[in-house]
Enzyme design. Structure first.
Site, short mmCIF file in Angstrom:
data_model
loop_
_atom_site.label_atom_id
_atom_site.label_comp_id
_atom_site.label_asym_id
_atom_site.label_seq_id
_atom_site.Cartn_x
_atom_site.Cartn_y
_atom_site.Cartn_z
N GLU B 240 0.90 -1.15 0.00
CA GLU B 240 0.00 0.00 0.00
C GLU B 240 0.93 1.19 0.00
O GLU B 240 1.63 1.43 0.97
CB GLU B 240 -0.86 -0.08 1.27
N CYS B 274 -2.40 7.59 5.49
CA CYS B 274 -2.42 7.31 4.04
C CYS B 274 -3.76 7.74 3.45
O CYS B 274 -3.90 7.87 2.25
CB CYS B 274 -2.13 5.86 3.76
#
Lengths: 489, 489
Positions: B240, B274
Site C-alpha cells: 500500500e 495514508c
C-alpha cells in the site's frame, strides 16, 4: 507476413497474414476499450446471454473450425471437435457464474453507532477491471486456450474487453475464431486480435491494458513479465508457465492399469499438454518395469505443432539422455514428427541430477524413477519445482499419507488413481500451482478464473440511489451477500 | 545500533537495539517456518482461540504500550489507546473470519459420468501459503500497521508464520509488542522480528518467505519490488504505497460542516495518514473559501514521526508552493514540528501542473481546487493517480452521477459525506485501490485481507479419508460450501 504451417508436410497453409504494427495495436486496443465501457455497464443477465450466443456460434461452426485447425496443428478431428465443444462449454459455465453473482463477493456491513469509534455503513463488491485484458494464446490448444479460450471467456464474463495476441502456430484458425466471436458479441470490438511478436510486446505495454493472461513456456512468461516491469503503471500478470506433473505409484497400485494409463496420458496429443506426466516414481520391480516397456512400445509419435516446439522436444530428450532409456514408441509420421521416449533412473541418481533433470520437457517424454521404500520419497519430492498437478496411484490411501502431504505443497491439483491430462471445466477446478506452474495463486480454468479480472470497491455511507443493485438491502438480483458477517446464499 | 527518538525533543529513547544481521534473519525465518508447520496443521477453531489470546494480551498491556509508543511517536494517549484497541479488534475479527470458514471458498463438484468427457469428482479450497510471510511495518501506525498489525493478524489467521521488519520510527515499541504477541501464541516463533534496512532486504529475499506485505511510500514499495524481482522464485508483493484521496464538494454541500470536517481530517495525527485528504475540489465562492480559511487557521501542527518524514513534508510543501497559499494552521511544538498548510488553485491551473502537482505530500498539507461547474471536473479527475479513497460531499446524490462514476475508477473506497481518515475494520472494508494506492487488487484492512496469504488446491477423485474436513460431503465444520454449483451458507 505470418503463415500457418501444416505440421504433417511443413508446407504453408491458408492466407498470408500481416503482422499488426504499433498503430494497429493502438487502434485495436482503443476500440476494445471503447466497447468495454458499454459492456461493463451491461447487466450480468444480458452479458450471460451474449456469452451463450458466443458458445452457440462456436458450436455452429465446428465442422469448419476443426478442419481449419487440423491443417495448422495436425491434432486430428476427434480431439479438435472435442476442443471446440469444451471451448463453447467454457462460455456457458461463465454465463452461469455471472448469473449466480457469488463471484462479486458482495458484503454489506450496516452502520453500528454503538461501537467506539462508531462504524459507518460499509458495502463492498468486485467490479471488472477498468480497461482491456491482454491474452497471449497458447500453441497447444487452438481453441480452448486461444482466441476464444478460458482467459477470453472469463474476462468477457467479468465485463472486460479482450485483445488476443494470436499464437503463430495457428494464425488462420485464430482469425476465423475471432471473426465468429466478434459477430456473436453485442459489441464486436470487445474482442480484438493482433498478430506477431512485436504486436504482443506493444499490447502488454499499452496504457489501456490493465491485466494479461498467458499460457506458455517459462522463458515466454519471463519475457512478458520483463515487458510489464517496464510499464509506468504495473499490471497483474496471470501466467501458466511450466509443469512436470509428478506421479507417485504406490506399491498397492495395479501394475497393468498404471502402465497403460501412463503411456496413453504421456502420448495424448503428441504429449503437448501442460499437464503431461513428465515424471513418475514407481516401486522397484520387474513386473511394473516390463509392463511399462510394453505399454510405451505400443505407442506412436506424431508431428508436433511447430518447428520450434519440435526442436525444444529434441533438446529436452537430449538432456534426459543422461539417464538410461527405458522404452520408446514408434516414430510418428510427418515432417515435424517425434518419437515418445521414456527414461529411467533410481531415486539416488535422479536426485543427484536435480534441479536440471526435473525441468519440463514439453512433448511425449518422461522419466520413470524407481524407489525402494515410499518413505525414501519425501526429500526428493520436496526438491521438485511447482507443478499444475500431482498424482498418486494406489488402492490403500493410508499408504499415501506423507507423499500426499508433500505433493500438496508442490502442486495445485491432486489426483487419485487418474491421469493429469484432461482438465475438467467446472466450479471447483484449480489449474495453477506454485511457481513456475503459475505466476499467481489464481487458476486459468474453471469458475474462479474470473477473479483475475476483478477488483473490489467499498462504498461508505453511500446513497441508496447511487449503490449498485448488487449491494442494495433488498437484493433485487438475488445474489449471495454477506450481511453483517453472515453469508446468505 | 538502532535507537528510538522522541519527536518532541529529538532525543534518543529506550534501549539501543542491534541491527539483525544475515545469520540472524536466517535463524528467525527458519524458526518461524518450523513453527508454521504445526500452526498450519492446527484446526481453525484453535487458531481462532490463539488469535483472541493475542488480542487479550495486547489489551491487557495498553497502559504500558501507549506510553512506550508515545515516547517514540508523540501521537498522544487518546490516539494510541484507540490504536491498541483497534489492533486487538483486528485479531478478534480474524478469529471470526476463520471460524466462519467462508474465506476458504470450499467448492465441491461431484462426479458426473453423463458428461462427455465424464467429469471426475473435483473439490477445491484455499490453504495457507507454504512458508513465511514477511511484513514491513509502517511508520504512522505503531500498532495497527506494525508488528501486530493487520498484515500480521491476517497472515497468522490464514495459518502462516510471520516475520516483521520493524519500522525505525518505533523500534522499542516494536520489540515490546513482539514479545507480548509471542508469549500469547502457542508457538512463539510464529512471530519473528528483525531490525534494520539490510535485514528487510535479507528477509524479502529469503527462500522460505512466500509473500510480503508493506505499508509505506511509493519509493519504498518500488525498492522492495526490485528486491523481489531478483529472487529465483518470485513471490506476491502486497504493498500500500501512496494516495492523495480526492474529495469533491458538490454545490449542495453545507459550507460550515465541510470546512470544519476537512480541517480536522487533514490535521489528525499531524496529517500522517495514508487516507489524508490531500486534494479537495470545491465550487467557486467566497463563503466556502472563508470558512475553509477560518477552519484551517484554527488548527495546530505538531511533531512528525521522524526526521526523514518531516523533511519529506517540507519538500512536498515546497512543491505545492507553486500554487497560492490559502491558509495555514498554528506551528506545532517540538523538534520535528510542522505547520498545516493548504494551497489553492483554479481547476485550469491545477490541471496544467499535473501529474506532479497531484502526487501525495505526506503530512498536513492539501490543495483546494476551485471549479465553476461540476461538469468541468471529469477530465481532471480522470487524470488523477489511483487513491485509496475518494469522497463526495453533497445533499443531492443526483448531482453526483458523473463525478461518482469517474471517482469509482480512481479509488478503492468511495465515501459520502464523510472523511477518509478512519478506516473501519469490518467484513466489507476495502483498503486498496489502483496503483500506486496498492500493488494488487487486495485490501490490507478488513476480513478479505486474509485472501493475500492463501492459495487454492483442487482434489480430484481424492479418497474421503485424505480429504480436508472442509471438503467432506458431511461438512463436519459447518462452513459455507458451493456444492454442484450452488452456494450453501
Amino acid at each position: 507476413m505470418i503463415y500457418g504451417h501444416d505440421p504433417r508436410t511443413g508446407e504453408t497453409v491458408g492466407t498470408a497474414l500481416p503482422e499488426t504494427d504499433g498503430a494497429g495495436v493502438d487502434m485495436i486496443v482503443s476500440a476494445a476499450a471503447a466497447a468495454g465501457a458499454a459492456w461493463r455497464a451491461t447487466p450480468a443477465a444480458e452479458r450471460a446471454v451474449a456469452l451463450e450466443a458466443v458458445a452457440d456460434a462456436l458450436s455452429a461452426h465446428v465442422d469448419e473450425l476443426w478442419q481449419l485447425a487440423d491443417q495448422e496443428t495436425a491434432l486430428g478431428e476427434v480431439r479438435l471437435r472435442g476442443e471446440v465443444a469444451r471451448t463453447a462449454g467454457q462460455f456457458r459455465l461463465f454465463a452461469q457464474v455471472i448469473r449466480d453473482g457469488g463471484y462479486l463477493e458482495a458484503i454489506i456491513d450496516h452502520a453500528d453507532p454503538s461501537l467506539t469509534p462508531p462504524r459507518p455503513d460499509v458495502r463492498r463488491m468486485k467490479h471488472a477491471l477498468q480497461g482491456v485484458v491482454a491474452v497471449f494464446a497458447a500453441s497447444n490448444f487452438p481453441f480452448a486456450f486461444s482466441v476464444a479460450g478460458g482467459d477470453t471467456a472469463s474476462a468477457l464474463a467479468a465485463g472486460c474487453p479482450v485483445v488476443v495476441k494470436a499464437h503463430p502456430g495457428h494464425p488462420n484458425t485464430s482469425e476465423r475464431v475471432a471473426k465468429i466471436v466478434r459477430e456473436a458479441l453485442p459489441y464486436p470490438d470487445l474482442l480484438g486480435l493482433v498478430q506477431g511478436m512485436q504486436a504482443g510486446a506493444d499490447l502488454v505495454q499499452h496504457p489501456s491494458v490493465v491485466a494479461a493472461g498467458f499460457t506458455g513456456s517459462v522463458a515466454g512468461g519471463k519475457a512478458i513479465q520483463k515487458l510489464i516491469d517496464e510499464r509506468e503503471v504495473p499490471i497483474p500478470f496471470y501466467g501458466e508457465l511450466g509443469s512436470v506433473n509428478p506421479v507417485v505409484v504406490l506399491p498397492s497400485a495395479p501394475v497393468k492399469e498404471v502402465a497403460t494409463g501412463f503411456a496413453a496420458s504421456l502420448t495424448l496429443g503428441v504429449g503437448q499438454f501442460c499437464t503431461n506426466p513428465g515424471l513418475m516414481f514407481v516401486p522397484e520391480g520387474d513386473e511394473l518395469r516390463k509392463a511399462l516397456v510394453e505399454a510405451v512400445e505400443g505407442t506412436a509419435g506424431g508431428p508436433m505443432l511447430a518447428e520450434r516446439i519440435r526442436d525444444g522436444y529434441l533438446g529436452g530428450v537430449e538432456r534426459l539422455g543422461q539417464l538410461q532409456l527405458l522404452a520408446e514408441g514408434k516414430p510418428g509420421q510427418g515432417s515435424l514428427a517425434v518419437t515418445p521416449k521414456v527414461f529411467t533412473a533410481d531415486l539416488e541418481t535422479f536426485a543427484s541430477k536435480l534441479p536440471e533433470i526435473g525441468e519440463e520437457c514439453f512433448g511425449p517424454a518422461s522419466i520413470v524413477v524407481t524407489y525402494r521404500d515410499v518413505s525414501d520419497l519425501r526429500p526428493v519430492l520436496e526438491q521438485l519445482d511447482g507443478s499444475l498437478t500431482a498424482t498418486i496411484h494406489g488402492t490403500e490411501p493410508g499408504e499415501a499419507g506423507e507423499v500426499a502431504e508433500v505433493l500438496g505443497k508442490r502442486a495445485g491439483r491432486l489426483i487419485w488413481n487418474g491421469w493429469p491430462t484432461g482438465v475438467a471445466v467446472c466450479w471447483a477446478m484449480h489449474h495453477g500451482g506454485p511457481w513456475p506452474a503459475a505466476t499467481t495463486s489464481y487458476t486459468s480454468v474453471g469458475a474462479t478464473a474470473i477473479g483475475r479480472w476483478l477488483a473490489p470497491t467499498a462504498y461508505q455511507d453511500w446513497p441508496e440511489e447511487l449503490l449498485p443493485e448488487e449491494l442494495k438491502d433488498a437484493n433485487p438480483l438475488s445474489i449471495p451477500q454477506r450481511v453483517d458477517g453472515r453469508l446468505q446464499a
